[in-house]
Design a protein around this motif. Structure first.
Motif, PDB file in Angstrom:
ATOM      1  N   ASN A 182       0.814  -1.217   0.000  1.00  0.00           N
ATOM      2  CA  ASN A 182       0.000   0.000   0.000  1.00  0.00           C
ATOM      3  C   ASN A 182       0.848   1.268   0.000  1.00  0.00           C
ATOM      4  OD1 ASN A 182      -2.511   1.510   0.254  1.00  0.00           O
ATOM      5  ND2 ASN A 182      -1.926   1.868   2.373  1.00  0.00           N
ATOM      6  N   CYS A 183       1.767   1.387   0.972  1.00  0.00           N
ATOM      7  CA  CYS A 183       2.569   2.609   1.093  1.00  0.00           C
ATOM      8  C   CYS A 183       3.980   2.468   0.525  1.00  0.00           C
ATOM      9  CB  CYS A 183       2.641   3.056   2.547  1.00  0.00           C
ATOM     10  SG  CYS A 183       3.510   1.902   3.646  1.00  0.00           S
ATOM     11  N   LYS A 184       4.352   1.253   0.123  1.00  0.00           N
ATOM     12  CA  LYS A 184       5.646   0.968  -0.506  1.00  0.00           C
ATOM     13  C   LYS A 184       6.838   1.137   0.431  1.00  0.00           C
ATOM     14  CE  LYS A 184       3.225   0.418  -4.201  1.00  0.00           C
ATOM     15  NZ  LYS A 184       2.853  -0.962  -4.594  1.00  0.00           N
ATOM     16  N   ALA A 185       6.590   1.324   1.726  1.00  0.00           N
ATOM     17  CA  ALA A 185       7.680   1.436   2.695  1.00  0.00           C
ATOM     18  C   ALA A 185       7.960   0.056   3.301  1.00  0.00           C
ATOM     19  CB  ALA A 185       7.311   2.424   3.795  1.00  0.00           C
ATOM     20  N   VAL A 186       9.121  -0.090   3.952  1.00  0.00           N
ATOM     21  CA  VAL A 186       9.424  -1.337   4.654  1.00  0.00           C
ATOM     22  C   VAL A 186       8.361  -1.547   5.719  1.00  0.00           C
ATOM     23  CG1 VAL A 186      11.072  -2.509   6.141  1.00  0.00           C
ATOM     24  CG2 VAL A 186      11.883  -1.166   4.201  1.00  0.00           C
ATOM     25  N   ALA A 187       7.710  -2.696   5.687  1.00  0.00           N
ATOM     26  CA  ALA A 187       6.524  -2.921   6.513  1.00  0.00           C
ATOM     27  C   ALA A 187       6.799  -2.785   8.005  1.00  0.00           C
ATOM     28  CB  ALA A 187       5.934  -4.297   6.210  1.00  0.00           C
ATOM     29  N   ASP A 188       7.910  -3.361   8.471  1.00  0.00           N
ATOM     30  CA  ASP A 188       8.191  -3.326   9.914  1.00  0.00           C
ATOM     31  C   ASP A 188       9.698  -3.344  10.170  1.00  0.00           C
ATOM     32  OD1 ASP A 188       8.206  -3.421  12.631  1.00  0.00           O
ATOM     33  OD2 ASP A 188       6.939  -5.190  12.815  1.00  0.00           O
ATOM     34  N   PRO A 189      10.348  -2.170  10.163  1.00  0.00           N
ATOM     35  CA  PRO A 189      11.787  -2.129  10.453  1.00  0.00           C
ATOM     36  C   PRO A 189      12.121  -2.452  11.907  1.00  0.00           C
ATOM     37  CG  PRO A 189      10.894   0.089  10.132  1.00  0.00           C
ATOM     38  CD  PRO A 189       9.812  -0.861   9.774  1.00  0.00           C
ATOM     39  N   TYR A 190      11.122  -2.499  12.797  1.00  0.00           N
ATOM     40  CA  TYR A 190      11.391  -2.827  14.195  1.00  0.00           C
ATOM     41  C   TYR A 190      11.883  -4.267  14.366  1.00  0.00           C
ATOM     42  CZ  TYR A 190       9.273   1.423  16.094  1.00  0.00           C
ATOM     43  OH  TYR A 190       8.997   2.728  16.435  1.00  0.00           O
ATOM     44  N   ILE A 191      11.713  -5.097  13.347  1.00  0.00           N
ATOM     45  CA  ILE A 191      12.157  -6.486  13.440  1.00  0.00           C
ATOM     46  C   ILE A 191      13.658  -6.563  13.728  1.00  0.00           C
ATOM     47  CG2 ILE A 191      12.461  -8.619  12.117  1.00  0.00           C
ATOM     48  CD1 ILE A 191       9.889  -7.974  10.675  1.00  0.00           C
ATOM     49  N   GLU A 192      14.398  -5.618  13.205  1.00  0.00           N
ATOM     50  CA  GLU A 192      15.855  -5.618  13.381  1.00  0.00           C
ATOM     51  C   GLU A 192      16.299  -4.791  14.586  1.00  0.00           C
ATOM     52  OE1 GLU A 192      17.440  -6.276   8.850  1.00  0.00           O
ATOM     53  OE2 GLU A 192      17.064  -4.199   9.471  1.00  0.00           O
ATOM     54  N   CYS A 193      15.360  -4.317  15.396  1.00  0.00           N
ATOM     55  CA  CYS A 193      15.696  -3.460  16.540  1.00  0.00           C
ATOM     56  C   CYS A 193      15.675  -4.247  17.844  1.00  0.00           C
ATOM     57  CB  CYS A 193      14.706  -2.289  16.643  1.00  0.00           C
ATOM     58  SG  CYS A 193      14.738  -1.151  15.242  1.00  0.00           S
ATOM     59  N   GLU A 194      16.487  -3.808  18.795  1.00  0.00           N
ATOM     60  CA  GLU A 194      16.451  -4.375  20.130  1.00  0.00           C
ATOM     61  C   GLU A 194      15.155  -3.960  20.820  1.00  0.00           C
ATOM     62  OE1 GLU A 194      18.580  -6.408  21.449  1.00  0.00           O
ATOM     63  OE2 GLU A 194      20.061  -6.359  19.825  1.00  0.00           O
ATOM     64  N   PHE A 195      14.736  -4.775  21.800  1.00  0.00           N
ATOM     65  CA  PHE A 195      13.472  -4.479  22.478  1.00  0.00           C
ATOM     66  C   PHE A 195      13.527  -3.139  23.201  1.00  0.00           C
ATOM     67  CE2 PHE A 195      10.740  -4.611  26.245  1.00  0.00           C
ATOM     68  CZ  PHE A 195       9.511  -4.772  25.629  1.00  0.00           C
ATOM     69  N   MET A 196      14.704  -2.739  23.699  1.00  0.00           N
ATOM     70  CA  MET A 196      14.805  -1.476  24.420  1.00  0.00           C
ATOM     71  C   MET A 196      14.446  -0.298  23.520  1.00  0.00           C
ATOM     72  SD  MET A 196      15.212   0.000  27.232  1.00  0.00           S
ATOM     73  CE  MET A 196      15.731  -1.443  28.167  1.00  0.00           C
ATOM     74  N   ILE A 197      14.812  -0.377  22.242  1.00  0.00           N
ATOM     75  CA  ILE A 197      14.455   0.689  21.297  1.00  0.00           C
ATOM     76  C   ILE A 197      12.941   0.724  21.104  1.00  0.00           C
ATOM     77  CG2 ILE A 197      14.689   1.483  18.915  1.00  0.00           C
ATOM     78  CD1 ILE A 197      17.481   0.313  18.896  1.00  0.00           C
ATOM     79  N   ILE A 198      12.345  -0.459  20.996  1.00  0.00           N
ATOM     80  CA  ILE A 198      10.885  -0.534  20.852  1.00  0.00           C
ATOM     81  C   ILE A 198      10.203   0.028  22.097  1.00  0.00           C
ATOM     82  CG2 ILE A 198       8.928  -2.090  20.515  1.00  0.00           C
ATOM     83  CD1 ILE A 198      10.886  -4.020  19.144  1.00  0.00           C
ATOM     84  N   PHE A 199      10.743  -0.318  23.275  1.00  0.00           N
ATOM     85  CA  PHE A 199      10.152   0.152  24.527  1.00  0.00           C
ATOM     86  C   PHE A 199      10.236   1.670  24.639  1.00  0.00           C
ATOM     87  CE2 PHE A 199      10.405   0.918  29.189  1.00  0.00           C
ATOM     88  CZ  PHE A 199       9.119   0.487  29.511  1.00  0.00           C
ATOM     89  N   ILE A 200      11.357   2.235  24.217  1.00  0.00           N
ATOM     90  CA  ILE A 200      11.500   3.702  24.245  1.00  0.00           C
ATOM     91  C   ILE A 200      10.467   4.355  23.338  1.00  0.00           C
ATOM     92  CG2 ILE A 200      13.022   5.609  23.606  1.00  0.00           C
ATOM     93  CD1 ILE A 200      15.378   3.881  24.533  1.00  0.00           C
ATOM     94  N   ASP A 201      10.251   3.780  22.159  1.00  0.00           N
ATOM     95  CA  ASP A 201       9.244   4.335  21.248  1.00  0.00           C
ATOM     96  C   ASP A 201       7.830   4.163  21.794  1.00  0.00           C
ATOM     97  OD1 ASP A 201      11.120   5.236  19.510  1.00  0.00           O
ATOM     98  OD2 ASP A 201      10.789   3.715  17.961  1.00  0.00           O
ATOM     99  N   LEU A 202       7.600   3.105  22.564  1.00  0.00           N
ATOM    100  CA  LEU A 202       6.311   2.958  23.224  1.00  0.00           C
ATOM    101  C   LEU A 202       6.106   4.063  24.254  1.00  0.00           C
ATOM    102  CD1 LEU A 202       6.173  -0.917  23.786  1.00  0.00           C
ATOM    103  CD2 LEU A 202       4.772   0.401  22.192  1.00  0.00           C
ATOM    104  N   ILE A 203       7.156   4.360  25.000  1.00  0.00           N
ATOM    105  CA  ILE A 203       7.080   5.447  25.983  1.00  0.00           C
ATOM    106  C   ILE A 203       6.839   6.781  25.287  1.00  0.00           C
ATOM    107  CG2 ILE A 203       8.396   6.742  27.710  1.00  0.00           C
ATOM    108  CD1 ILE A 203       9.754   4.151  28.484  1.00  0.00           C
ATOM    109  N   LEU A 204       7.428   6.948  24.090  1.00  0.00           N
ATOM    110  CA  LEU A 204       7.246   8.178  23.321  1.00  0.00           C
ATOM    111  C   LEU A 204       5.901   8.214  22.587  1.00  0.00           C
ATOM    112  CD1 LEU A 204      10.852   8.555  21.834  1.00  0.00           C
ATOM    113  CD2 LEU A 204       9.845   9.818  23.742  1.00  0.00           C
TER     114      LEU A 204
END
Length: 239
Positions: free
Chosen positions: A43-65
């Protein structure tokens, strides 16, 4: 959009693009161990989920944000609502949610004044039973208001798995309540409790928006109504 179309759309709870929420069949293509290629959204032609290659701490920080992308990754691509034992997770998350709500009520009661030391055991037993009853009834009011609003806005019938998914989104996005455990140990001003409540409300709003694709104002109004109803129930039961 008709109710049947909306319900059919909501049943599709598989992998999603974290940018636009479009359903995708897979998140990555694995050629060999450690060698993967992230898939793009049709649909948007972007990478569907780049968080797959991220550590959980980065995901958690983005959740806090309060990033909607992080919540879509958590709810659709990390938990995979189609395959997990969602009822088991809801029960465990709900138990933790009740415990944290009990901490909040205990803090509110403790600030109303010291109890008579000669009746400490009796007061403790009565307070524990009262807190348990208040938490159960208060959250019953919260869930009732939330599910009623969801049913009216999304025009859902009685498709129970969808309501459970929404409840799970609210529970996992209430992680700010963990700060109440710290407040049980150290002294904080009374306003800190309401600051935690505001952060929980804002986090719930982003999670509900990521799950349902509803507008921000609609999610704020819906969750504000449910939280206010619960707080009023708490205050009424406490007094």
């Amino acid at each position: 959009m008709t109710a049947a179309t909306e319900e059919s759309k909501l049943k599709c709870a598989g992998f999603r693009c974290i940018h636009c929420g479009w359903r995708i069949s897979r998140l990555f293509m694995q050629y060999s161990p450690g060698n993967i290629r992230l898939m793009k959204c049709d649909n948007c032609k972007a990478v569907a989920d780049p968080y797959i290659e991220c550590e959980f701490m980065i995901i958690f920080i983005d959740l806090i944000l309060h990033k909607t992308k992080a919540f879509r990754h958590l709810l659709f691509n990390m938990l995979d609502l189609e395959k997990i034992d969602i009822k088991g997770i809801v029960l465990k998350a709900g138990l933790m949610y009740f415990i944290l709500d009990a901490c909040r009520l205990s803090l509110s009661i403790s600030r109303n004044g010291a109890q008579d030391a000669s009746r400490s055991s009796l007061v403790f037993t009565w307070t524990a039973l009262k807190v348990l009853l208040d938490v159960l009834l208060g959250n019953f009011v919260f869930v009732s208001v939330l599910w009623t609003g969801i049913r009216v806005i999304l025009k859902l019938n009685y498709y129970m798995p969808r309501y459970i998914e929404i409840l799970l989104a609210v529970l996992v996005s209430s992680y700010f309540k963990m700060f109440l455990l710290v407040m049980m140990v150290w002294d904080f001003p009374p306003a800190a409790i309401f600051i935690v409540d505001i952060f929980v409300l804002s986090s719930n709003t982003v999670a509900l928006r990521a799950l349902t694709q509803l507008g921000t104002s609609t999610c704020i109004g819906l969750l504000s109504s449910a939280h206010i109803a619960k707080l009023l129930a708490f205050e009424w039961l406490l007094h």
